[in-house]
Design a protein around this motif. Structure first.
Motif, PDB file in Angstrom:
ATOM      1  N   ARG A 464       2.357 -10.038   0.836  1.00 54.92           N
ATOM      2  CA  ARG A 464       3.330  -9.435  -0.079  1.00 54.92           C
ATOM      3  C   ARG A 464       4.496  -8.812   0.694  1.00 54.92           C
ATOM      4  O   ARG A 464       5.649  -8.896   0.257  1.00 54.92           O
ATOM      5  CB  ARG A 464       2.663  -8.364  -0.934  1.00 54.92           C
ATOM      6  N   THR A 468       8.308  -9.976   0.294  1.00 53.72           N
ATOM      7  CA  THR A 468       9.344  -9.028  -0.126  1.00 53.72           C
ATOM      8  C   THR A 468      10.454  -8.956   0.898  1.00 53.72           C
ATOM      9  O   THR A 468      11.649  -8.941   0.543  1.00 53.72           O
ATOM     10  CB  THR A 468       8.724  -7.640  -0.347  1.00 53.72           C
ATOM     11  N   VAL A 488       8.988  -7.149 -10.233  1.00 52.25           N
ATOM     12  CA  VAL A 488       8.364  -5.845  -9.973  1.00 52.25           C
ATOM     13  C   VAL A 488       9.432  -4.766 -10.110  1.00 52.25           C
ATOM     14  O   VAL A 488      10.629  -5.042 -10.203  1.00 52.25           O
ATOM     15  CB  VAL A 488       7.747  -5.788  -8.545  1.00 52.25           C
ATOM     16  N   HIS A 489       8.984  -3.505 -10.095  1.00 50.25           N
ATOM     17  CA  HIS A 489       9.907  -2.371 -10.210  1.00 50.25           C
ATOM     18  C   HIS A 489      10.656  -2.204  -8.868  1.00 50.25           C
ATOM     19  O   HIS A 489      10.094  -2.433  -7.799  1.00 50.25           O
ATOM     20  CB  HIS A 489       9.129  -1.100 -10.543  1.00 50.25           C
ATOM     21  N   ASN A 491      11.298   0.399  -7.272  1.00 48.82           N
ATOM     22  CA  ASN A 491      10.590   1.338  -6.390  1.00 48.82           C
ATOM     23  C   ASN A 491       9.468   0.644  -5.616  1.00 48.82           C
ATOM     24  O   ASN A 491       9.138   1.030  -4.495  1.00 48.82           O
ATOM     25  CB  ASN A 491      10.016   2.497  -7.197  1.00 48.82           C
ATOM     26  N   THR A 492       8.869  -0.366  -6.247  1.00 50.48           N
ATOM     27  CA  THR A 492       7.834  -1.140  -5.536  1.00 50.48           C
ATOM     28  C   THR A 492       8.443  -1.873  -4.353  1.00 50.48           C
ATOM     29  O   THR A 492       7.859  -1.929  -3.260  1.00 50.48           O
ATOM     30  CB  THR A 492       7.181  -2.144  -6.507  1.00 50.48           C
ATOM     31  N   TYR A 495       9.131   0.650  -1.616  1.00 53.63           N
ATOM     32  CA  TYR A 495       7.883   1.059  -0.961  1.00 53.63           C
ATOM     33  C   TYR A 495       7.422  -0.014   0.033  1.00 53.63           C
ATOM     34  O   TYR A 495       7.029   0.300   1.161  1.00 53.63           O
ATOM     35  CB  TYR A 495       6.810   1.314  -2.012  1.00 53.63           C
ATOM     36  N   ARG A 496       7.484  -1.291  -0.410  1.00 56.27           N
ATOM     37  CA  ARG A 496       7.054  -2.365   0.499  1.00 56.27           C
ATOM     38  C   ARG A 496       7.970  -2.446   1.721  1.00 56.27           C
ATOM     39  O   ARG A 496       7.501  -2.665   2.851  1.00 56.27           O
ATOM     40  CB  ARG A 496       7.060  -3.697  -0.250  1.00 56.27           C
TER      41      ARG A 496
END
Length: 534
Positions: A464, A468, A488-489, A491-492, A495-496
């Motif tokens: 993932r 990303t 996806v959001h 923020n996701t 974060y990644r």
């Protein structure tokens, strides 16, 4: 015993110095009574000469000349019994004594010379006996320390504590081997030497220009204070081994000079250090032969990995399960001359010494114009380069790998770098991957992909993170575009990307990192490895 100490003796109560007080610090070795017209054949340096003056000349110039000749001979002081043949020291003698710094002592006539000589001789003999006892103590403590330890640091500490002085032991080129510091740093030169691990070039050059380096003999010698070099008074004891200067003991003298006994103790310590150096050389030569053989065997692919070979490898400090870099120091010239060969061996010796100081296995070998070392920790590589940085050398290091195959791989990586560097410095494999990729190096392309993707792929949910990151680059670093594409959001996505940056040890917002990521995207496309959206 000093001349000044004589005046405190009860036997000389009533005696007084009437001229030459600047010489009161002179040492008194003996006392002698001389009442002859020409006393010079009967006296020697450091004597307190006693006289009634009965045989002295009466002309002013001859009396002044007598004082000057006694001073030239090294007489510590001149005592005259008064009043009898002379009521006091004549003025011409006083004037001459002030000029040459010879103390003139007027002694009351009623004090017998025999009482003075007996008292002073007893004190001198007692002082000499105490000196002998202290010399025996110094010798005993040094021998005891030498027998208990093979540590140069411990021996230097013992000498420093015995003398009550700060001490350093350095190689002839100024490299610091050991030191003992007594209180705050005495001067700037010492502070720089200890903090940097070697005497600075400006200090070495300044001492050489003044004739204090290199030593001209085997005996200790004094170096006066040199304010422009930030240097206080020192005593230097050369360490010689088989006619070769192998080190220097520097003792801070300051305003209180070392006694003759202290100098002899320091000279004796230099001999003990020479014996320790000889033993260390023998061990280093044995260690070097074993290390050379092992490391060359691994690099050349002759290490079979049999239980016997693995046991010998572990005895040398090599653990196949650990990851090692191979560092290659290139001298730039083949060892075809004695000077080049000695330079290569000296570099190898310094690298081994650094590894030993760091409690690491000193696995070092030499091949042609290269010095090769196994380095387990990044801090060890930095420390080796710190030791060699001023030598105009080039050092390259492959990546860290485990096992004998990993050692060979790291060595090949290091040697590859030598084609891309043209000036002295320390270069790591990962530091030059980008330059090699741009130069069309196919091996570097794989290494570049591994540097960027390897840490992510090995992480949990690494697929993932890679997905990303690649989509983020392809979307021209737009978080919202990636979020929409991956469903996806935002923020996701953030974060990644934050996770990826942490794993890679890179700031992904840095323009240089983003340039490399764009290059990564092109290489992945060329390799047909671009991830697709699930």
């Amino acid at each position: 015993m000093r001349v000044a100490d004589l005046l405190d003796l009860p036997v000389l109560q009533g005696a007084r110095v009437v001229a030459g007080a600047s010489g009161l610090e002179a040492r008194v070795r003996w006392v002698h009574v001389v009442d002859l017209p020409d006393p010079l054949p009967w006296i020697d340096r450091g004597m307190l000469m006693l006289s009634t003056g009965i045989a002295w000349p009466r002309q002013d110039e001859e009396l002044a000349d007598l004082v000057r000749r006694l001073a030239e001979r090294g007489v510590a002081a001149l005592g005259l019994a008064v009043p009898h043949y002379f009521a006091r020291f004549p003025d011409p003698m006083r004037i001459a004594a002030e000029e040459v710094g010879l103390p003139l002592i007027e002694i009351p006539w009623e004090i017998p010379f025999v009482r003075i000589t007996e008292t002073v001789h007893q004190l001198i003999l007692r002082e000499q006996w105490q000196e002998l006892e202290r010399a025996e103590k110094l010798h005993r403590e040094l021998m005891r320390a030498a027998a208990r330890t093979r540590s140069l640091d411990r021996l230097v500490r013992t000498l420093g504590e015995l003398l009550g002085r700060s001490i350093t032991v350095e190689e002839p080129d100024g490299t610091l081997l050991a030191y003992y510091q007594r209180g705050p740093y005495e001067d700037a030169a010492r502070q720089v030497t200890i903090e940097s691990g070697r005497a600075p070039a400006w200090l070495q050059e300044g001492l050489a220009a003044r004739g204090y380096l290199p030593p001209q003999g085997t005996q200790p010698y004094r170096v006066p204070a040199i304010p422009e070099l930030g240097l206080r008074e020192r005593v230097v004891c050369p360490i010689w081994l088989h006619g070769e200067l192998v080190g220097l003991v520097w003792i801070i003298e300051g305003g209180e000079p070392l006694s003759g006994l202290d100098l002899r103790a320091a000279e004796h310590a230099a001999l003990v250090f020479a014996l320790l150096f000889a033993q260390q050389r023998e061990l280093a030569q044995l260690e070097a032969r074993l290390g050379y053989a092992f490391l060359n065997t691994v690099i050349e692919g002759r290490f079979s990995g049999s239980p016997e070979e693995l046991e010998r490898a572990r005895a040398l400090g090599y653990d196949p399960a650990r990851r090692y870099r191979v560092a290659v120091i290139a001298l730039g010239e083949p060892p075809l001359t004695v000077e080049a060969f000695q330079r290569r061996e000296q570099v190898a010796l310094r690298v081994r010494r650094v590894l030993r100081q760091l409690a690491a296995a000193p696995l070092v070998a030499t091949v042609h114009d290269q010095v090769i070392a196994l380095v387990e920790q990044e801090a060890h590589l930095e420390r080796i380069w710190q030791e060699l940085a001023g030598c105009g050398l080039t050092a390259v290091a492959g990546r860290a790998h485990a096992g004998p195959d990993g050692v060979r791989r790291s060595y090949r990586e290091a040697c590859t770098l030598l084609e891309y560097v043209s000036r002295p410095g320390l270069y790591r494999y990962e530091d030059l991957v980008l330059e090699r990729v741009l130069a069309g190096d196919s091996e570097a392309r794989q290494a570049f992909l591994s540097l960027w993707l390897g840490p992510l792929e090995r992480a949990r949910h690494g697929d993932r993170l890679v997905e990303t990151l690649v989509h983020w680059v392809r979307a021209r670093f737009s978080v919202n575009a990636v979020a929409e594409e991956l469903g996806v959001h935002p923020n996701t996505v953030r974060y990644r990307l934050e996770q990826a940056g942490t794993l890679l040890g890179r700031d992904l917002s840095d323009p240089e990192a983003q340039f490399e990521l764009q290059l990564l995207l092109r290489l992945l496309g060329r390799e047909g490895k671009l991830p697709v959206v699930a």
